[in-house]
Scaffold this active site. Structure first.
Site, short mmCIF file in Angstrom:
data_model
loop_
_atom_site.label_atom_id
_atom_site.label_comp_id
_atom_site.label_asym_id
_atom_site.label_seq_id
_atom_site.Cartn_x
_atom_site.Cartn_y
_atom_site.Cartn_z
N ARG A 162 0.91 14.11 13.10
CA ARG A 162 1.19 13.97 11.66
C ARG A 162 1.16 15.30 10.91
O ARG A 162 0.36 15.50 9.98
CB ARG A 162 0.24 12.96 11.02
N PRO A 163 2.02 16.24 11.31
CA PRO A 163 2.07 17.52 10.59
C PRO A 163 2.69 17.33 9.19
O PRO A 163 3.24 16.27 8.89
CB PRO A 163 2.99 18.36 11.47
N ILE A 164 2.60 18.37 8.37
CA ILE A 164 3.23 18.29 7.04
C ILE A 164 4.23 19.44 6.86
O ILE A 164 4.53 19.85 5.74
CB ILE A 164 2.20 18.26 5.89
N ASP A 165 4.73 19.95 7.99
CA ASP A 165 5.65 21.09 7.92
C ASP A 165 6.92 20.78 7.11
O ASP A 165 7.43 21.66 6.41
CB ASP A 165 6.02 21.56 9.35
N ARG B 167 -4.61 10.57 3.99
CA ARG B 167 -3.44 11.40 4.21
C ARG B 167 -2.54 11.45 2.97
O ARG B 167 -1.91 12.45 2.69
CB ARG B 167 -2.66 10.86 5.42
N ASP C 62 4.65 0.56 12.03
CA ASP C 62 3.44 -0.07 11.50
C ASP C 62 3.27 -1.53 11.95
O ASP C 62 2.24 -2.14 11.64
CB ASP C 62 3.44 0.00 9.96
N LYS D 24 0.84 -1.21 0.00
CA LYS D 24 0.00 0.00 0.00
C LYS D 24 0.87 1.25 0.00
O LYS D 24 0.63 2.20 -0.75
CB LYS D 24 -0.89 -0.02 1.26
N ASN D 25 1.91 1.24 0.85
CA ASN D 25 2.71 2.46 0.99
C ASN D 25 3.65 2.73 -0.19
O ASN D 25 4.31 3.76 -0.24
CB ASN D 25 3.51 2.42 2.31
N ILE E 233 8.10 6.91 16.83
CA ILE E 233 7.76 7.63 15.59
C ILE E 233 6.48 8.44 15.74
O ILE E 233 6.46 9.63 15.42
CB ILE E 233 7.62 6.64 14.40
N ARG F 87 -8.72 -0.22 5.20
CA ARG F 87 -7.83 0.75 4.54
C ARG F 87 -6.58 0.06 4.00
O ARG F 87 -6.00 0.52 3.01
CB ARG F 87 -7.39 1.84 5.54
C1 UD1 Z 1 4.54 6.75 6.23
C2 UD1 Z 1 3.65 5.55 6.07
C3 UD1 Z 1 3.10 5.09 7.41
C4 UD1 Z 1 4.25 4.86 8.39
C5 UD1 Z 1 5.18 6.07 8.45
C6 UD1 Z 1 6.42 5.83 9.28
C7 UD1 Z 1 2.73 5.89 3.86
C8 UD1 Z 1 1.52 6.13 3.03
N1 UD1 Z 1 2.55 5.88 5.18
O1 UD1 Z 1 3.72 7.79 6.77
O2 UD1 Z 1 2.38 3.87 7.22
O3 UD1 Z 1 3.72 4.62 9.68
O4 UD1 Z 1 5.61 6.43 7.13
O5 UD1 Z 1 7.13 4.75 8.80
O6 UD1 Z 1 3.81 5.63 3.35
N2 UD1 Z 1 6.65 14.48 10.54
C9 UD1 Z 1 6.72 15.81 10.84
N3 UD1 Z 1 6.52 16.72 9.83
C10 UD1 Z 1 6.25 16.34 8.54
C11 UD1 Z 1 6.18 14.96 8.25
C12 UD1 Z 1 6.39 14.06 9.27
O7 UD1 Z 1 6.96 16.19 11.98
O8 UD1 Z 1 6.09 17.20 7.67
C13 UD1 Z 1 6.84 13.48 11.62
C14 UD1 Z 1 5.57 12.67 11.87
O9 UD1 Z 1 4.69 13.34 12.76
C15 UD1 Z 1 6.15 11.41 12.46
C16 UD1 Z 1 7.48 11.24 11.71
O10 UD1 Z 1 7.79 12.52 11.18
O11 UD1 Z 1 6.39 11.59 13.82
C17 UD1 Z 1 7.45 10.23 10.60
O12 UD1 Z 1 6.41 10.55 9.70
P1 UD1 Z 1 6.50 10.20 8.15
O13 UD1 Z 1 7.73 9.40 7.90
O14 UD1 Z 1 6.31 11.45 7.36
O15 UD1 Z 1 5.24 9.28 7.95
P2 UD1 Z 1 4.22 9.30 6.76
O16 UD1 Z 1 4.93 9.56 5.48
O17 UD1 Z 1 3.04 10.11 7.12
#
Ligand code: UD1
Length: 418
Positions: free
Chosen positions: A122-125, A93, A306, A22-23, A328, A398
């Site tokens: 789960r921010p996107i900063d 997401r 996961d 999926k990912n 994480i 999902r």
């Molecule tokens: C992806 C996976 C998810 C998995 C995760 C960690 C997909 C679709 N999903 O999620 O299944 O659990 O990787 O292996 O591939 N963070 C920030 N700012 C950001 C982005 C992330 O602070 O802009 C933080 C998150 O809150 C979290 C950490 O970074 O604590 C890891 O997140 P991230 O690796 O981005 O996970 P996803 O890509 O959302």
């Protein structure tokens, strides 16, 4: 509302073939709009996250077809205006992955803040900071991110954290950017290397995926491709843990054992016997195992977040005490109260759970609160004595295709009740 009804206590025996991850499929579907030609992804599972991504692609003008073998074809020739409808983005997401490709293809994108699993902030900063360093302007008005890439340029970017999604988004945002873009402190997950291989098969020039530095040399155009994404390491891991809990002997086919070496290393410390041969993993378990002293979730190649709730389910019935640290995501222990309902002995403080193994769980009525937590309740139900009812299974849908038929095929007593 659908639910799983499980009569626990049966060992698992047999084989199952693991489908595409999926990912991987989600970012690859997003990346498919980087070309005007058709893209086909093979061996995709029928799960709601993918269905939602396909709905989003359709909403921006893609023609999507899917056959019974799990081959999905995207034709984005007539893509129109880059706006992702709010309701769809909230469902998934991964809609955030579309920012990079939309900006590359159309120079504009408008998307609402994404939704997804309730497992933390789960921010996107990091996504947004990286896009801005690429010269993209982002206006964060009224819940929408209004992005303009007309002044985009190559850049050297250091990610604050090795975010999987941000690494993928930034690669996709820079495939057409003139010059060389360098990303540092990148995520090293296998899904990133899969994205690199996919893009390069379309004519992109990306290198370094799997290491912390990724280099993207801009190209002018990408072409169509037929591609098979990597197998789902989390699905494989979930069923391995199921076998470890229930006892029995199962073989997973079509997997890449190296991708779950952290789980294999952990389970090998118990009395489980694991044999890896080419694309197959066989796991044999005689039931109650010794506890794993400590499990720390970590970026790849560390133990995946996961699989944290699934391994916690296993620890609830193991011999001894286990300490599980979630490094994480901050709220990934939401399933604990549900496991306690089934007789588990777990104490949580901040990001650490102490699991004292009990001789066995008992069936109960429980509810999934997120995707992986829901899967762990199914595993607990399979190993418990008596009847377990798992509700809110739309979370499980999902990411897990056909969970009941697959487990029934392995000898479990589980049905899906509509
Ligand atoms: C992806 C996976 C998810 C998995 C995760 C960690 C997909 C679709 N999903 O999620 O299944 O659990 O990787 O292996 O591939 N963070 C920030 N700012 C950001 C982005 C992330 O602070 O802009 C933080 C998150 O809150 C979290 C950490 O970074 O604590 C890891 O997140 P991230 O690796 O981005 O996970 P996803 O890509 O959302």
């Amino acid at each position: 509302m659908s639910r799983y009804i499980i009569e626990g206590g049966r060992p698992l025996e047999g084989c199952l073939r693991v489908k595409a991850a999926k990912n991987s499929v989600l970012p690859l579907l997003a990346a498919s709009i980087l070309t005007q030609e058709k893209v086909t992804l093979q061996n995709c599972p029928e799960i709601s996250d993918i269905r939602n991504m396909l709905k989003i692609l359709t909403s921006i003008g893609c023609v999507v077809t899917r056959d019974d073998e799990g081959n999905i074809t995207i034709d984005s020739k007539d893509l129109y205006c880059g706006q992702i409808p709010c309701v769809l983005a909230k469902e998934l997401r991964s809609s955030v992955f579309l920012m990079g490709p939309m900006l590359s293809r159309m120079k504009k994108a408008k998307i609402s803040y994404p939704g997804g699993c309730e497992i933390g902030m789960r921010p996107i900063d990091i996504h947004l900071a990286g896009l801005r360093e690429l010269g993209i302007t982002i206006d964060e008005e009224s819940g929408y991110l209004d992005c303009d890439a007309s002044g985009a340029h190559s850049a050297q970017i250091l990610l604050d954290l090795p975010s999987v999604g941000a690494t993928e988004n930034l690669i996709m945002a820079s495939v057409f950017t003139k010059g060389v873009t360098v990303l540092r402190n990148c995520a090293k997950e296998p899904e990133i290397a899969d994205l690199q291989n996919f893009l390069n098969a379309m004519g992109a020039r990306v290198s370094g995926a799997g290491s912390s530095m990724i280099i993207i040399e801009g190209v002018e155009k990408l072409h169509g491709v037929t591609y098979t994404p990597i197998p789902d390491r989390i699905i494989a891991g979930t069923y391995m843990i199921a076998a470890a809990m229930c006892g029995g002997n199962i073989t997973l086919e079509g997997v890449i054992p190296e991708h779950i070496s952290s789980l294999i290393a952990k389970l090998s410390k118990t009395t489980c016997k694991i044999v890896c041969k080419n694309d197959k993993i066989t796991i044999r378990s005689k039931g109650r195992l010794k506890s794993l002293e400590r499990i720390d979730t970590m970026y790849y190649p560390g133990f995946p977040t996961d699989l944290q709730t699934q391994i916690m389910a296993l620890q609830t019935i193991s011999r001894g005490t286990s300490v599980i640290a979630e490094n994480i995501f901050e709220t990934r222990f939401k399933t604990v109260p549900q496991l306690i309902k089934m007789g588990a002995d777990i104490t949580v403080r901040d990001r650490t759970a102490v699991v004292r193994g009990v001789p066995g769980l008992h069936g109960a009525q429980v509810s999934a609160t997120d995707l992986r937590g829901g899967a762990s309740l199914v595993l607990a139900g399979l190993a418990a004595e008596g009847r377990t009812e798992v509700r809110e299974i739309y979370h499980i849908d999902r990411g897990y295709e056909d969970m009941a038929p697959i487990l029934s095929g392995l000898g479990a007593n589980i049905i899906r009740q509509i």
